[in-house]
Scaffold this motif. Structure first.
Motif, PDB file in Angstrom:
ATOM      1  N   LYS A   3       0.484   8.843  -9.909  1.00  0.00           N
ATOM      2  CA  LYS A   3       1.826   8.644  -9.344  1.00  0.00           C
ATOM      3  C   LYS A   3       2.337   9.874  -8.608  1.00  0.00           C
ATOM      4  CE  LYS A   3       2.075   4.524 -11.236  1.00  0.00           C
ATOM      5  NZ  LYS A   3       1.949   3.308 -10.403  1.00  0.00           N
ATOM      6  N   SER A   4       2.060  11.064  -9.133  1.00  0.00           N
ATOM      7  CA  SER A   4       2.548  12.293  -8.518  1.00  0.00           C
ATOM      8  C   SER A   4       1.660  12.698  -7.350  1.00  0.00           C
ATOM      9  CB  SER A   4       2.555  13.433  -9.550  1.00  0.00           C
ATOM     10  OG  SER A   4       2.736  14.683  -8.906  1.00  0.00           O
ATOM     11  N   PRO A   5       2.215  12.882  -6.145  1.00  0.00           N
ATOM     12  CA  PRO A   5       1.378  13.274  -5.004  1.00  0.00           C
ATOM     13  C   PRO A   5       0.754  14.649  -5.183  1.00  0.00           C
ATOM     14  CG  PRO A   5       3.710  13.382  -4.420  1.00  0.00           C
ATOM     15  CD  PRO A   5       3.638  12.718  -5.763  1.00  0.00           C
ATOM     16  N   GLU A   6       1.451  15.558  -5.904  1.00  0.00           N
ATOM     17  CA  GLU A   6       0.888  16.885  -6.136  1.00  0.00           C
ATOM     18  C   GLU A   6      -0.359  16.839  -7.000  1.00  0.00           C
ATOM     19  OE1 GLU A   6       5.376  17.496  -5.583  1.00  0.00           O
ATOM     20  OE2 GLU A   6       4.070  16.117  -6.692  1.00  0.00           O
ATOM     21  N   ALA A   7      -0.402  15.895  -7.936  1.00  0.00           N
ATOM     22  CA  ALA A   7      -1.529  15.794  -8.864  1.00  0.00           C
ATOM     23  C   ALA A   7      -2.651  14.910  -8.342  1.00  0.00           C
ATOM     24  CB  ALA A   7      -1.039  15.261 -10.213  1.00  0.00           C
ATOM     25  N   ARG A   8      -2.371  14.128  -7.317  1.00  0.00           N
ATOM     26  CA  ARG A   8      -3.377  13.215  -6.773  1.00  0.00           C
ATOM     27  C   ARG A   8      -4.545  14.001  -6.170  1.00  0.00           C
ATOM     28  NH1 ARG A   8       0.049   9.783  -3.277  1.00  0.00           N
ATOM     29  NH2 ARG A   8       1.135   9.444  -5.253  1.00  0.00           N
ATOM     30  N   TYR A  29       0.822  -1.210   0.000  1.00  0.00           N
ATOM     31  CA  TYR A  29       0.000   0.000   0.000  1.00  0.00           C
ATOM     32  C   TYR A  29       0.858   1.263   0.000  1.00  0.00           C
ATOM     33  CZ  TYR A  29      -3.914  -3.072   1.309  1.00  0.00           C
ATOM     34  OH  TYR A  29      -4.870  -4.057   1.349  1.00  0.00           O
ATOM     35  N   THR A  30       2.168   1.099  -0.097  1.00  0.00           N
ATOM     36  CA  THR A  30       3.092   2.222  -0.003  1.00  0.00           C
ATOM     37  C   THR A  30       3.042   3.083  -1.262  1.00  0.00           C
ATOM     38  OG1 THR A  30       4.540   0.919   1.424  1.00  0.00           O
ATOM     39  CG2 THR A  30       5.521   2.832   0.367  1.00  0.00           C
ATOM     40  N   THR A  31       3.248   4.381  -1.095  1.00  0.00           N
ATOM     41  CA  THR A  31       3.144   5.333  -2.197  1.00  0.00           C
ATOM     42  C   THR A  31       4.408   5.363  -3.052  1.00  0.00           C
ATOM     43  OG1 THR A  31       3.960   7.077  -0.747  1.00  0.00           O
ATOM     44  CG2 THR A  31       1.575   6.837  -0.937  1.00  0.00           C
ATOM     45  N   PRO A  32       4.293   5.772  -4.322  1.00  0.00           N
ATOM     46  CA  PRO A  32       5.486   5.887  -5.182  1.00  0.00           C
ATOM     47  C   PRO A  32       6.506   6.866  -4.630  1.00  0.00           C
ATOM     48  CG  PRO A  32       3.465   6.042  -6.490  1.00  0.00           C
ATOM     49  CD  PRO A  32       3.053   6.090  -5.053  1.00  0.00           C
ATOM     50  N   GLU A  33       6.055   7.965  -4.047  1.00  0.00           N
ATOM     51  CA  GLU A  33       6.992   8.989  -3.579  1.00  0.00           C
ATOM     52  C   GLU A  33       7.883   8.486  -2.452  1.00  0.00           C
ATOM     53  OE1 GLU A  33       2.796  10.156  -2.034  1.00  0.00           O
ATOM     54  OE2 GLU A  33       3.686   9.347  -3.871  1.00  0.00           O
ATOM     55  N   TRP A  34       7.376   7.518  -1.659  1.00  0.00           N
ATOM     56  CA  TRP A  34       8.245   6.975  -0.620  1.00  0.00           C
ATOM     57  C   TRP A  34       9.421   6.232  -1.241  1.00  0.00           C
ATOM     58  CZ3 TRP A  34      10.446   6.897   3.797  1.00  0.00           C
ATOM     59  CH2 TRP A  34      11.145   5.774   4.200  1.00  0.00           C
ATOM     60  N   PHE A  35       9.157   5.377  -2.241  1.00  0.00           N
ATOM     61  CA  PHE A  35      10.233   4.616  -2.863  1.00  0.00           C
ATOM     62  C   PHE A  35      11.185   5.519  -3.638  1.00  0.00           C
ATOM     63  CE2 PHE A  35       6.941   1.205  -2.552  1.00  0.00           C
ATOM     64  CZ  PHE A  35       7.662   0.358  -1.714  1.00  0.00           C
ATOM     65  N   LEU A  36      10.659   6.585  -4.235  1.00  0.00           N
ATOM     66  CA  LEU A  36      11.500   7.470  -5.031  1.00  0.00           C
ATOM     67  C   LEU A  36      12.287   8.454  -4.179  1.00  0.00           C
ATOM     68  CD1 LEU A  36       9.120   8.288  -8.024  1.00  0.00           C
ATOM     69  CD2 LEU A  36      11.336   7.134  -8.179  1.00  0.00           C
ATOM     70  N   ASP A  37      11.643   9.037  -3.173  1.00  0.00           N
ATOM     71  CA  ASP A  37      12.238  10.167  -2.471  1.00  0.00           C
ATOM     72  C   ASP A  37      12.462   9.950  -0.985  1.00  0.00           C
ATOM     73  OD1 ASP A  37      12.149  11.620  -4.874  1.00  0.00           O
ATOM     74  OD2 ASP A  37      10.086  12.221  -4.502  1.00  0.00           O
ATOM     75  N   THR A  55      -2.958   8.972   2.218  1.00  0.00           N
ATOM     76  CA  THR A  55      -4.275   8.427   2.562  1.00  0.00           C
ATOM     77  C   THR A  55      -5.093   8.167   1.306  1.00  0.00           C
ATOM     78  OG1 THR A  55      -4.275   9.546   4.706  1.00  0.00           O
ATOM     79  CG2 THR A  55      -6.415   8.903   3.814  1.00  0.00           C
ATOM     80  N   VAL A  56      -5.046   9.097   0.354  1.00  0.00           N
ATOM     81  CA  VAL A  56      -5.801   8.939  -0.893  1.00  0.00           C
ATOM     82  C   VAL A  56      -5.266   7.757  -1.696  1.00  0.00           C
ATOM     83  CG1 VAL A  56      -6.308  10.016  -3.130  1.00  0.00           C
ATOM     84  CG2 VAL A  56      -6.545  11.340  -1.017  1.00  0.00           C
ATOM     85  N   TRP A  57      -3.954   7.597  -1.762  1.00  0.00           N
ATOM     86  CA  TRP A  57      -3.358   6.455  -2.466  1.00  0.00           C
ATOM     87  C   TRP A  57      -3.813   5.139  -1.845  1.00  0.00           C
ATOM     88  CZ3 TRP A  57      -0.263   5.614  -6.747  1.00  0.00           C
ATOM     89  CH2 TRP A  57       0.329   4.345  -6.851  1.00  0.00           C
ATOM     90  N   GLN A  58      -3.722   5.035  -0.514  1.00  0.00           N
ATOM     91  CA  GLN A  58      -4.123   3.804   0.162  1.00  0.00           C
ATOM     92  C   GLN A  58      -5.611   3.526  -0.035  1.00  0.00           C
ATOM     93  OE1 GLN A  58      -2.744   4.504   4.190  1.00  0.00           O
ATOM     94  NE2 GLN A  58      -0.660   3.840   3.714  1.00  0.00           N
ATOM     95  N   LEU A  59      -6.424   4.571  -0.032  1.00  0.00           N
ATOM     96  CA  LEU A  59      -7.846   4.417  -0.335  1.00  0.00           C
ATOM     97  C   LEU A  59      -8.036   3.842  -1.731  1.00  0.00           C
ATOM     98  CD1 LEU A  59     -10.899   4.992   0.167  1.00  0.00           C
ATOM     99  CD2 LEU A  59     -10.472   7.300  -0.723  1.00  0.00           C
TER     100      LEU A  59
END
Length: 421
Positions: free
Chosen positions: A403-408, A337-345, A354-358
């Motif tokens: 993928k981008s948290p800013e655009a989510r 459930y981990t977000t792309p930004e965690w693995f990248l940055d 929260t929105v990604w996990q949802l």
């Protein structure tokens, strides 16, 4: 057809443990090892169970997957320390608890933010995260006496009767139980003190270092006779060797996986929409109380069943933190459930996470399998959304899994999405 062994919670009146095989993707799965090094099976259920007949518990994939984490570190654009540490964040000035980490009961929801303001705040966050030592700036409102801790095992045994083991894991153990004076069903959670993170709170006029999970549960506790999406903390005992949490145990209830499979291999879109709407409203409520759950997943969502419309409940705030608009730099709750930004940055924001996990949860209940199985898929592959879903449903899922948290999408944007209206 390949199957990915998942571990989910089997619930009758509360989740218990079992195993089954659940399809994880239409694609060939690779790099599916857990943090412990165990390789999940990629075969049909050995007991001959039909796909979808589940009494399972989602297999948590720790973000401490060493081999894959090592590969990801080389790709991070702006790495920050991601080692686990006790962290309590100071909520930003836009949160409703007055900008401190002390406990303040919120009586109304956070006001709607404009999309422009949200995007600006995501692009220019502070990299500083305060630890528990600095969470004592201002005492919050005093809690009532019935929120105070007890430090006596005799007091616990005098008030509650403990029954069968429901679930056991790295976090501790949960037992079924009853309150002796009125036979109220409760869940009794035991956590070893070595695993406890603490924060400063004002309890009955006195500042104390209390368990972080307790602080978060008290913040989301319903006001007066109100209701909350979060399962209510009824009592707690801070003993020398362990923390004991006494939690509401809705009866009857099923975890989301069991509920999904009691209805068929997947949920119908209309029923998934009902759950999605409750989840969005509930997560907005949790955030409005200054709490970031950080581990929204199938295991941690209960469906309280009964004669009325099924009610969504959230459990297990053990991975949670205080809500802030600053970056978080500790590992997220569950690997898949981990977000792309965690693995990248090596960092992430609360609301986009929260929105990604949802989005991952809703994808799973609509398709019968999780959208991603490893960090490469999370970062680079688009979710394989079924064409059988309506246009607006597909749009909703895509807006969660950008993928981008800013655009989510934000939670408030999702609340007004055409699919939920």
């Amino acid at each position: 057809m390949n199957h990915y062994r998942l571990r989910v919670m089997d619930s009758k009146s509360w989740p218990t443990t079992g195993t089954v095989q659940v399809r994880a993707s239409r694609r060939q799965l690779t790099d599916c090892h857990s943090g412990s090094g165990e390789t999940p099976g990629l075969s049909r259920p050995s007991d001959g169970a039909v796909f979808g007949e589940i009494k399972t518990r989602i297999k948590s994939k720790s973000t401490s997957d060493e081999s894959e984490e090592g590969q990801m570190k080389g790709r991070r654009r702006t790495c920050t320390s991601a080692e686990d540490h006790i962290e309590t964040f100071r909520p930003s000035s836009s949160t409703e608890d007055g900008g401190t980490c002390t406990l303040t009961i919120i009586r109304k929801r956070k006001s709607k933010e404009t999309e422009g303001t949200r995007k600006r705040s995501r692009k220019t966050p502070s990299h500083q995260a305060t630890t528990e030592a600095s969470s004592i700036d201002k005492p919050g409102t005093s809690l009532s006496a019935n929120s105070a801790t007890h430090d006596s095992r005799a007091a616990f045994e005098g008030k509650y009767e403990e029954g069968e083991l429901l679930v056991e894991g790295g976090f501790g153990s949960v037992f079924a139980g009853n309150r002796k004076d009125d036979n109220l069903p409760v869940a009794i959670k035991h956590v070893l003190q070595i695993n406890i993170k603490r924060t400063s709170m004002l309890l009955d006029g006195e500042t104390s270092m209390i368990p972080l999970e307790v602080a978060l549960l008290l913040k989301v506790k319903p006001i007066g006779a109100g209701t909350s999406v979060a399962v209510t903390l009824l009592d707690w005992f801070d003993l020398d060797d362990e923390l004991i949490l006494i939690l509401e145990r809705p009866v009857p209830c099923l975890d989301l996986i069991d509920y999904m499979n009691s209805r068929g291999p997947t949920l119908q879109e209309q029923e998934a929409k009902t759950i999605a709407k409750q989840l969005v409203d509930g997560l907005i409520e949790v955030h409005s109380r200054g709490v970031f759950h950080r581990d929204i997943k199938l295991d941690n969502i209960l469906i309280q069943t009964g004669p009325d419309v099924p009610r969504v409940r959230l459990i297990d705030f053990g991975c949670g933190a205080f809500l802030t608009e600053r970056m978080y730099t500790t590992k997220q709750g569950t690997y898949v459930y981990t977000t792309p930004e965690w693995f990248l940055d090596g960092w992430y924001w609360a609301e986009p996470t929260t929105v990604w996990q949802l989005g991952v949860v809703l994808f799973a209940i609509l398709h019968g399998y999780l959208p991603f199985s490893n960090s490469t898929e999370i970062i680079y592959r688009n979710p394989d959304i079924s064409d059988c879903l309506s246009f607006y449903c597909q749009s909703f899922l895509l807006s969660c899994l950008i993928k981008s948290p800013e655009a989510r999408s934000t939670l408030e944007t999702l609340r007004h999405h055409p699919w939920l209206i």
